[in-house]
Design a protein around this motif. Structure first.
Motif, mmCIF file in Angstrom:
data_model
loop_
_atom_site.group_PDB
_atom_site.id
_atom_site.type_symbol
_atom_site.label_atom_id
_atom_site.label_comp_id
_atom_site.label_asym_id
_atom_site.label_seq_id
_atom_site.Cartn_x
_atom_site.Cartn_y
_atom_site.Cartn_z
ATOM 1 N N ALA A 1 15.039 -13.513 2.659
ATOM 2 C CA ALA A 1 14.141 -14.509 2.308
ATOM 3 C C ALA A 1 14.844 -15.516 1.316
ATOM 4 O O ALA A 1 14.035 -16.761 1.936
ATOM 5 C CB ALA A 1 12.957 -14.009 1.183
ATOM 6 N N ASP B 1 17.237 -1.796 2.477
ATOM 7 C CA ASP B 1 15.924 -2.950 3.465
ATOM 8 C C ASP B 1 15.497 -3.698 1.928
ATOM 9 O O ASP B 1 14.974 -4.942 2.785
ATOM 10 C CB ASP B 1 14.697 -1.909 3.687
ATOM 11 C CG ASP B 1 15.443 -1.310 5.174
ATOM 12 O OD1 ASP B 1 16.239 -1.905 6.239
ATOM 13 O OD2 ASP B 1 15.123 -0.245 5.633
ATOM 14 N N ILE B 2 15.543 -3.744 0.899
ATOM 15 C CA ILE B 2 14.663 -4.332 0.056
ATOM 16 C C ILE B 2 16.041 -5.273 -0.058
ATOM 17 O O ILE B 2 15.735 -6.337 -0.643
ATOM 18 C CB ILE B 2 14.072 -3.108 -1.349
ATOM 19 C CG1 ILE B 2 12.882 -2.421 -0.931
ATOM 20 C CG2 ILE B 2 13.840 -4.080 -2.379
ATOM 21 C CD1 ILE B 2 12.695 -1.348 -1.359
ATOM 22 N N ILE B 3 16.769 -5.257 -0.687
ATOM 23 C CA ILE B 3 17.972 -6.096 -0.616
ATOM 24 C C ILE B 3 18.105 -7.206 0.100
ATOM 25 O O ILE B 3 17.670 -8.224 0.203
ATOM 26 C CB ILE B 3 18.799 -5.413 -1.297
ATOM 27 C CG1 ILE B 3 18.656 -3.907 -2.796
ATOM 28 C CG2 ILE B 3 20.363 -6.415 -2.168
ATOM 29 C CD1 ILE B 3 18.899 -5.376 -3.852
ATOM 30 N N LEU B 4 18.183 -6.484 1.671
ATOM 31 C CA LEU B 4 18.252 -7.817 2.894
ATOM 32 C C LEU B 4 16.965 -8.546 3.027
ATOM 33 O O LEU B 4 17.068 -9.378 3.327
ATOM 34 C CB LEU B 4 18.787 -6.572 3.662
ATOM 35 C CG LEU B 4 20.268 -6.223 4.062
ATOM 36 C CD1 LEU B 4 20.593 -5.143 5.586
ATOM 37 C CD2 LEU B 4 20.872 -6.965 3.600
ATOM 38 N N GLY B 5 15.914 -7.335 2.698
ATOM 39 C CA GLY B 5 14.661 -8.278 3.004
ATOM 40 C C GLY B 5 14.831 -9.572 2.212
ATOM 41 O O GLY B 5 14.431 -10.769 2.264
ATOM 42 N N MET B 6 14.638 -9.604 0.763
ATOM 43 C CA MET B 6 14.594 -10.527 -0.209
ATOM 44 C C MET B 6 15.925 -11.495 -0.231
ATOM 45 O O MET B 6 15.642 -12.847 -0.368
ATOM 46 C CB MET B 6 15.535 -9.516 -1.418
ATOM 47 C CG MET B 6 13.676 -9.050 -2.328
ATOM 48 S SD MET B 6 14.382 -8.060 -3.373
ATOM 49 C CE MET B 6 13.617 -9.317 -5.034
ATOM 50 N N ALA C 1 8.073 -5.569 -0.152
ATOM 51 C CA ALA C 1 9.366 -6.508 -0.885
ATOM 52 C C ALA C 1 10.169 -7.731 -0.018
ATOM 53 O O ALA C 1 10.157 -8.783 -0.653
ATOM 54 C CB ALA C 1 10.372 -5.498 -1.396
ATOM 55 N N GLY C 2 10.149 -7.105 1.692
ATOM 56 C CA GLY C 2 10.869 -8.716 2.305
ATOM 57 C C GLY C 2 9.654 -9.198 2.182
ATOM 58 O O GLY C 2 10.073 -10.987 2.484
ATOM 59 N N LYS D 1 7.622 0.077 0.918
ATOM 60 C CA LYS D 1 7.846 -1.296 -0.075
ATOM 61 C C LYS D 1 8.913 -2.088 0.327
ATOM 62 O O LYS D 1 8.914 -2.924 -0.395
ATOM 63 C CB LYS D 1 8.705 -0.499 -1.467
ATOM 64 C CG LYS D 1 8.011 1.066 -1.615
ATOM 65 C CD LYS D 1 8.598 1.414 -2.696
ATOM 66 C CE LYS D 1 7.911 3.006 -3.976
ATOM 67 N NZ LYS D 1 7.790 3.857 -2.350
ATOM 68 N N TRP D 2 10.148 -1.538 0.953
ATOM 69 C CA TRP D 2 11.075 -2.094 1.350
ATOM 70 C C TRP D 2 10.368 -3.695 2.508
ATOM 71 O O TRP D 2 11.117 -4.500 2.342
ATOM 72 C CB TRP D 2 12.084 -1.987 2.572
ATOM 73 C CG TRP D 2 11.717 -1.111 3.451
ATOM 74 C CD1 TRP D 2 11.097 0.792 4.228
ATOM 75 C CD2 TRP D 2 11.652 -1.491 4.847
ATOM 76 N NE1 TRP D 2 10.855 1.108 4.671
ATOM 77 C CE2 TRP D 2 10.660 -0.647 5.420
ATOM 78 C CE3 TRP D 2 11.041 -2.753 5.837
ATOM 79 C CZ2 TRP D 2 10.000 -0.130 6.762
ATOM 80 C CZ3 TRP D 2 10.582 -2.840 7.420
ATOM 81 C CH2 TRP D 2 10.365 -1.564 7.352
ATOM 82 N N GLY E 1 18.346 3.637 2.990
ATOM 83 C CA GLY E 1 17.858 2.759 3.632
ATOM 84 C C GLY E 1 16.735 2.165 3.272
ATOM 85 O O GLY E 1 17.168 1.026 3.544
ATOM 86 N N ASP E 2 16.553 2.860 2.316
ATOM 87 C CA ASP E 2 14.622 1.820 1.449
ATOM 88 C C ASP E 2 15.323 1.087 1.035
ATOM 89 O O ASP E 2 15.306 -0.775 0.443
ATOM 90 C CB ASP E 2 13.961 2.977 0.522
ATOM 91 C CG ASP E 2 13.443 3.539 1.354
ATOM 92 O OD1 ASP E 2 12.875 3.249 2.722
ATOM 93 O OD2 ASP E 2 12.299 4.171 1.172
ATOM 94 N N LYS E 3 16.785 0.922 -0.043
ATOM 95 C CA LYS E 3 16.906 -0.117 -1.026
ATOM 96 C C LYS E 3 18.012 -0.979 -0.736
ATOM 97 O O LYS E 3 17.534 -2.416 -0.132
ATOM 98 C CB LYS E 3 18.723 0.759 -2.011
ATOM 99 C CG LYS E 3 17.357 1.655 -2.913
ATOM 100 C CD LYS E 3 18.773 1.958 -4.271
ATOM 101 C CE LYS E 3 18.071 2.648 -4.858
ATOM 102 N NZ LYS E 3 19.628 4.047 -5.250
#
Lengths: 256, 253
Positions: free
Chosen positions: A172, A164-169, B24-25, B20-21, A160-162
């Protein structure tokens, strides 16, 4: 591979619309504020001809993207609730399951953005209904491809965390490095690297096909047929990746 | 009131960096706004230097987004009954309430700081403007007040409903209305030409005044008294509203 099974999975995914009421309302509101405030305010500042229409069509593409990518979050929630294991226990092959999910997710992404789509058509105006069919195909291909991308990321990362981070980036950068907000020549003038990235971005092609269908000037014009071919490649590519990751990674738990 | 609320602040600020998620976003979005969106729009907006205009706006947008996050946690706590645990701690209700409001405000200021430093460097080297240190400190004080107001507004919404769907909808509506109907991305004169209620929201929106105060400060001028007054009045009103609603919600059984 049975078409009936794919249809069943797609139907189930499509029906998940009823669980997304809050998300849909917020997405629609976001679209309307973007068009009525951001788009109209910037239209009086920028030197792009007919910028209101340019922005209205572009922002619809972002709305479609963000609605289709939600399938990644659903897969993560399903993993958390144990629904992934239930789906795997069904008499449906992994391929059927994944292709059905991509189609269902893509159709749902398109369906939940129908009011913004109709508003876009109303505000910009339909010049030639025939071109709308071409635009409809490209929009579905984008939606289908983005759903495939969401499935690839969620089932590939299994975290979930990974995810979320990738999708957030991705969120953007994907809209900002496309022709959603500004024409390609303005992007190239600012930074040629941005221009290259924008030309690799499927949002650019979907936005420009929709603009071509609605006769909105785009500056450097991309060939609509070529754009559809690129979107088709994107959709097939992400779905193939999704099938691979889904088949290999879904079993055996290990979700974090 | 003892200094126990410091524990609440410490807990909430630490929690902020655990997402963190989310960080990062948000960081990606702010960097993309500066390095891509602002740069490209600077090329197609000819009336004024858009990059210089929007840079302080993005800082205030960052403050707004990060101060707003506290509401999400408070809504989760209320839905799961975690506030009963908080009430069982050796803390008074006021310490809990103001601890949460202050921590939300500090989150905004902490997150915004690196972007503010980028702005100061840009104004110093490119625009050749060196704002007085007293002026920056004064603006930081006003921005902290604004951040407290935004965090309180977010807490008010989070504490108003136990329904997650309703909260998500309310949060989205307020968030986008305040973000886009402000002078973060465009001058107030442009918003004034749009139909009502957009100019009305923009005029009374504390985010507008935050952005204008920071712009004036970075340009080395004293921010207009009107902006300062609006920011203080609206932030104070939101703080009171947040404190009342949160207090009423957590004391319900």
């Amino acid at each position: 591979m049975k078409i009936k099974n794919i249809f069943l999975v797609a139907e189930r995914d499509f029906r998940l619309i009823s669980q997304q009421k809050a998300f849909i309302v917020v997405r629609w509101f976001w679209y309307f504020v973007q068009v009525a405030v951001f788009g109209y305010a910037l239209a009086s500042l920028v030197s792009v001809p007919n910028y209101k229409d340019y922005y209205t069509t572009g922002i619809y593409i972002v709305t479609l993207y963000s609605s289709s990518i939600t399938i990644a979050y659903e897969i993560l929630e399903e993993a958390e609730d144990g629904i992934v294991d239930y789906l795997l226990s069904l008499p449906i092959s992994r391929k059927e399951l994944e292709i059905g999910r991509s189609i269902g997710g893509g159709l749902r992404g398109f369906a939940v953005t129908l009011p913004p789509f109709i508003t876009t058509l109303y505000l910009v105006g339909i010049k030639d209904p025939i071109f709308l069919i071409e635009a409809g195909i490209s929009l579905f291909l984008l939606s289908f491809g983005v759903a495939g991308l969401g499935i690839t990321l969620a089932s590939g990362l299994k975290s979930g965390d990974k995810t979320d981070i990738i999708l957030g980036m991705i969120d953007a950068f994907v809209a900002r490095l496309s022709t959603v907000f500004y024409p390609l020549d303005a992007i190239v003038r600012s930074n040629p690297v941005y221009g290259t990235l924008a030309q690799l971005n499927p949002l650019t092609y979907a936005a420009d096909v929709l603009r071509a269908a609605l006769s909105v000037p785009t500056g450097i014009s991309l060939d609509p047929i070529m754009s559809i071919v690129i979107l088709l490649t994107f959709a097939i590519g992400t779905t193939t990746l999704a099938v691979l990751f889904y088949e290999r990674n879904l079993e055996g738990g290990g979700w974090t | 009131m003892r200094l126990n609320f410091v524990y609440i602040i410490e807990h909430d600020v630490r929690n902020f960096f655990k997402y963190k998620w989310w960080l990062a976003g948000l960081i990606s979005m702010n960097i993309a706004d500066i390095a891509i969106l602002a740069l490209i729009f600077n090329n197609i907006i000819t009336r004024f230097q858009y990059f210089t205009f929007v840079l302080p706006g993005i800082v205030v947008g960052a403050l707004f987004a990060s101060a707003f996050t506290i509401g999400r946690e408070i809504n989760i706590e209320i839905r799961r009954g975690i506030h009963y645990y908080l009430l069982s701690l050796p803390l008074t209700k006021s310490e809990i309430i103001f601890g949460r409001i202050i921590s939300g405000g500090i989150r905004g200021l902490v997150y915004m700081s690196p972007f503010l430093i980028i702005n100061i460097i840009y104004y110093y080297y490119i625009m050749k403007v060196t704002p007085a240190i007293q002026l920056i400190l004064f603006s930081l004080l006003i921005l902290l007040m604004l951040s407290l107001g935004i965090s309180s507004l977010s807490i008010s919404m989070a504490a108003s409903t136990r329904s997650f769907d309703l909260y998500v909808t309310l949060r989205g509506l307020f968030y986008f209305a305040l973000l886009f109907c402000s002078t973060i991305f465009y001058p107030i004169q442009i918003l004034d030409r749009l139909p009502q209620p957009i100019p009305f929201i923009a005029t009374y929106n504390p985010v507008t005044h935050g952005a204008d105060i920071l712009r004036a400060t970075l340009n080395g001028t004293i921010p207009p008294l009107q902006d300062i007054s609006y920011a203080i009045i609206f932030s104070s009103a939101f703080i009171m509203l947040g404190a009342i609603i949160y207090s009423k919600t957590i004391q319900k059984t």
